[in-house]
Design an enzyme around this catalytic site. Structure first.
Site, PDB file in Angstrom:
ATOM      1  CB  ALA B 321      -0.975  -0.039   1.161  1.00  0.00           C
ATOM      2  CB  SER B 322       0.304   4.646   1.292  1.00  0.00           C
ATOM      3  OG  SER B 322      -0.978   4.708   0.719  1.00  0.00           O
TER       4      SER B 322
END
Lengths: 368, 630
Positions: B321-322
């Site tokens: 993810a981020s």
């Protein structure tokens, strides 16, 4: 066709002795394997009977061909034998941590056993062409040295130290028999005296020294080899003068003996038959060896003589090392007892050896 | 002439053969003398020894090596276990002995008989363990009635004991009885049936150091099997002791913080790769593997949907993810697609082809440069970057951070994760790469999968000024006498493809994540320590379908995983923390766990290991004044 003298000179005594000792072997093997509870063990006896039959066939085949043919083909047989050892290295199967066996369908053979005969043939051929009363010089010994070292190294790498040592002992005995020049032998002894301490102090690592010391003195390994030797000595000693009786050996029945159907089979025999039995067996072996040397003496052909000495040396060393080992006189090394220990390849090899002796014995008149 | 004289003849051979015959006779005389000695002279004694089968072997187990933490605090030791053994041939009459024993121990005779029948093919003079770990009270009872119990003995053997129940269970691992397949492997050549070997964790991966060498004794026993004399002894050699890199107190602190969550924490020294703590929750009790557990207990363990037996730090794969965005950012800067001055407009979505890719912030971030993109985790900025970079370049950078391949930490069964590219997709699915998939990959979603340990290495390599090091859990291996067998040094595994300038920009961005008021982890900052990091929220399933749902309505198992990767102090970092909480929603929710761990570690870390105290303090004060602009 066959010379009539071939039949007349057939060596009945050697055949008789061979059958006698093989009979003792089968009886003992039966006792060794029935003691064990596993059903697998019992089939070993049947298998050994089959091997014994096959061995007789090989023996007959070996004495029918003139040994001159063996001399002629010795080099080819040698190449084939080394080829088999290489096959073991490449395709052999692992049993108990070492790679000694070559599986051919339902049966497995141990080429390192057969190679002993092969080395005897090739060395006998070489020595018989050059032998003089002077003895061999170092330069002349180079070829037999290489011929011995190739199978020796291949067998050590399997690893099978016992068989490798046997090959070296057989080759060494044959070499001493055909005589080494006085100067050369002095030179060899001097070199060894210098090299051994050098190797010991500068080349061997600590654990390697430990291994060699343990090999020479099994007492240093009280949980392994040392314990086996103690149990083997108890088995032999407890046989006393007349033994505990056939099939009544307790050391054997309670699995106190390791490898009781192969390397330690003499302990099984000694426990059941006592000193009377063991002396008898030793005398039979001594008679076979004496007879082999007698055949070597009577042969009028140097190849026949040297080959017979080689075969006799093979039988002698195996008997001496195996019996010495189970009585705690020798290092613990896996060498089968000729004609008695379980093992197909060993049986075939021994029978081939006897066939060779018969062969030379039958044709002793040919070169007069 | 000479050759004629040298020619061998029958006489010469006869002479040689006589020599041979003499040697043979000498050898046979030696054999016969020995036989006479053994069978005639010593025969009586050997007959006695064989009648009682009195020379036996007893094995002595070697204690396994102990395990300590980095500060020398013990975490795994051995305790004595009393095992009740029987030698069937000595225990005559067997029935009465068993009944007597069952009376003394208060155990049903069937239980004991059952155990015996399992082992009936065993050699008659080998002891069989009837009951293991019987406890001191029963031991006393057996000792008292010793003379009524022929063939029964109590052996003491060392048993593994994990001091803190459930703590670092996945890292330390457990032992189990060796199985048939393992017995065939060369590394277990010295093992026998019934031996306990490491099956998981450090116990398995460092088995060769931990396992000692079994010893034994040759003893003489009397008719009831009692030892009357010890003939020879071979000492057991204890295994080597391990000093791990973990800090036992920090490990416990991390476990406490993680208690209510499913997930993993990896705490690492970014400079050396030393793992300071490794948590995988839920955990299990390793001691239960040693004492044996019931079917019920085992079934509970393996049917738990949160997979307690898995070490999530190295065996669980999640979309990064981020947290992946710092990699995309480095790729963008290095490939000169953006500069720190480049600004884009984020309206909250990005249209690509006929699809709309959303930013997590519904109404957009407005004007975004790279610092803001990292600090506020703007998806649109990275969609654009990803599109310009293309998947192959992006994958190349990810691989240089160590993603997609095992970190080679000294633990078994490490997962590799996935760094997707066109070739990978063709091989895996047989379909060509879609441009849109690059966009998902650029924000760490799509096919991307990483393990927590991989992310720990990745963030550490930023903290360590671009040098990637191999993570390790063993500091040193020492023999019982203190000799150092192995000392582990720092193993660099490469440098990340980022210039000094790029690294400075990224570090500034990661600093803003925690320290800028609009940063995603601003809420978890610590007053006196500057921390840098990156949050991540990993979608469990495609965001498109959950577009309009509010998180409260989403069932637990569909909620996103929460990531936070961080290091501190921001300047000259000494600790890096990676945390993942399954279905923990937002990275910002779990960030306080990481910052608290950093605080605990750094605040306690007052005694300098090598440097002088003054230096350390001046650095510290300098940090508070000016964060990163050196």
């Amino acid at each position: 066709m066959f010379d009539r003298r071939l039949v007349q000179c057939f060596d009945w005594s050697l055949l008789g002795l061979t059958l006698l000792i093989s009979g003792v072997g089968l009886l003992t093997l039966y006792s060794a394997v029935t003691a064990d509870t596993g059903t697998l063990q019992k089939t070993l006896f049947t298998r050994q009977l089959i091997w014994f039959g096959l061995g007789l066939g090989v023996m007959i085949f070996t004495f029918l061909l003139s040994f001159k043919l063996l001399e002629h083909w010795a080099n080819f047989i040698y190449v084939g034998g080394i080829g088999l050892l290489l096959c073991v290295m490449l395709f052999g199967k692992y049993v108990g941590g070492s790679k000694r066996w070559l599986a051919l369908g339902p049966i497995s053979i141990q080429p390192s056993e057969i190679i002993k005969i092969v080395v005897i043939l090739v060395l006998a051929r070489y020595f018989s062409r050059l032998v003089t009363t002077r003895g061999f010089s170092l330069k002349e010994l180079f070829t037999p040295f290489v011929l011995t070292m190739i199978p020796f190294i291949l067998i050590v790498r399997q690893p099978d130290l016992g068989t490798a040592l046997l090959v070296a002992l057989i080759a060494g005995s044959m070499t001493l028999f055909v005589k080494i020049e006085r100067r050369s032998i002095g030179y060899l002894i001097l070199n060894a005296a210098l090299a051994i301490p050098l190797v010991w102090f500068f080349f061997l690592k600590g654990y390697q020294k430990q291994r060699i010391l343990t090999f020479l003195n099994p007492d240093r390994d009280p949980l392994g080899a040392g314990y086996h030797i103690i149990q083997s000595k108890i088995a032999i000693g407890s046989g006393m003068l007349t033994g505990k009786g056939y099939l009544k050996g307790t050391q054997n029945a309670l699995s106190f003996l390791p490898e009781q159907h192969t390397d330690f089979i003499f302990s099984v025999f000694a426990e059941e038959w006592g000193l009377l039995g063991t002396i008898m067996v030793l005398l039979i072996y001594l008679m076979i060896i004496t007879w082999g040397l007698n055949i070597a003496h009577r042969s009028r052909d140097p190849f026949g003589t040297i080959m017979s000495v080689g075969v006799t040396a093979m039988i002698f060393w195996q008997v001496f090392i195996n019996i010495g080992m189970v009585m705690g006189l020798m290092p613990v090394v896996g060498v089968p007892l000729p004609f008695i220990s379980y093992g197909g390849s060993s049986a075939i090899t021994m029978m081939t050896g006897i066939g060779i002796l018969m062969n030379v014995s039958m044709r002793r008149f040919l070169f007069e | 002439m000479a050759t004629y004289l040298d020619t061998v003849d029958s006489d010469w051979f006869r002479q040689r053969l006589t020599g041979v015959m003499l040697c043979v006779c000498a050898a046979f005389v030696a054999l016969i003398v020995r036989l006479v000695y053994l069978q005639a002279i010593e025969g009586e004694e050997y007959r006695r020894l064989s009648a009682s089968n009195s020379i036996r072997l007893q094995s002595v187990d070697a204690p396994r090596g102990l395990v300590y933490d980095r500060n020398g605090k013990m975490i795994v030791d051995n305790r004595p276990s009393f095992d009740l053994k029987i030698i069937v041939k000595d225990a005559k009459p067997l029935d009465r002995t068993i009944r007597r024993l069952s009376g003394i121990l208060d155990v049903a005779p069937e239980v004991l008989m059952n155990r015996l029948s399992q082992k009936k093919y065993q050699v008659a003079y080998k002891p069989i363990v009837l009951l293991s770990d019987i406890g001191r009270d029963k031991l006393a009872a057996v000792e008292v009635y010793k003379y009524e119990l022929p063939g029964i003995s109590v052996g003491i053997s060392p048993r593994r004991h994990y001091i803190d129940k459930q703590s670092a269970a996945h890292l330390l691992g457990y032992l189990g009885e060796i199985n048939a397949d393992e017995l065939k492997l060369p590394q277990y050549a010295n093992c026998n049936v019934g031996d306990y070997i490491g099956k998981f964790g450090v116990e398995k991966s460092l088995e060769k150091w931990l396992r000692g060498t079994q010893g034994g004794r040759q003893v003489e026993v009397n008719a009831t099997g009692q030892v009357v004399r010890v003939l020879k002894t071979v000492d057991a050699l204890p295994g080597h002791n391990l000093f791990l890199t973990i800090d036992r107190d920090l490990q416990k602190k991390a476990e406490t913080l993680m208690a209510d969550h499913t997930g993993a924490i990896v705490v690492m020294d970014p400079r050396t790769g030393e793992i300071l703590a490794m948590v995988s929750n839920p955990s299990f009790d390793q001691n239960a593997f040693i004492t044996g557990m019931s079917h019920g207990e085992w079934n509970t363990l393996i049917s738990n949907p949160n997979r307690p037996l898995e070490n999530k730090a190295i065996q669980a794969e999640y979309p990064p993810a981020s947290t992946y965005k710092f990699i995309t950012a480095i790729a963008g800067l290095e490939e000169k697609i953006v500069t720190p001055d480049t600004e884009i407009q984020c309206p909250g979505y990005y249209k690509f082809g006929n699809r709309t890719y959303r930013c997590w912030k519904k109404y957009g971030h407005g004007k975004v440069n790279i610092h803001k993109a990292l600090a506020e985790s703007c998806d649109v900025y990275f969609y654009l970057l990803g599109q310009e970079l293309g998947i192959e370049r992006l994958a190349w950078y990810a691989k240089n951070f160590g993603l997609g391949s095992p970190t080679r930490i000294q633990l078994d069964q490490e997962d590799t994760g996935i760094v997707p590219n066109a070739a990978w997709k063709r091989k895996r699915f047989g379909t060509p790469w879609q441009q849109g998939e690059t966009l998902s990959t650029a924000i760490g979603q799509g096919f991307n999968l990483t393990t927590p340990i991989q992310m720990a290495v990745a963030i550490s390599s930023i903290a360590n000024d671009g040098i990637r090091v191999q993570p390790k859990i063993v500091k040193s291996v020492k023999a019982v006498n203190g000799d150092v067998i192995q000392e582990n040094s720092v193993v660099p595994t490469g440098s990340i493809p980022a210039s000094e300038e790029t690294l400075k920009i990224i570090k500034q961005g990661l600093w803003e994540v925690v320290n800028s008021p609009r940063g995603t982890a601003f809420a978890s900052r610590i007053e006196h320590i500057e921390i840098s990091g990156k949050t991540g929220t990993a979608q469990v399933f495609s965001r498109k379908t959950s577009d309009d749902e509010e998180s409260e309505d989403v069932p637990m198992h569909l909620r996103p995983h929460a990531w936070f990767v961080a290091y501190g102090p921001s300047r000259e970092p000494r600790i890096a923390v990676t945390i993942i909480v399954e279905h923990g929603e937002h990275g910002s929710d779990v960030a306080p766990i990481a910052t608290e761990l950093i605080r605990v570690f750094l605040d306690k870390d007052i005694k300098p290991e090598t440097g002088n105290v003054g230096q350390d303090q001046s650095d510290h004060s300098a940090l508070i004044k000016s964060p990163l602009n050196n």
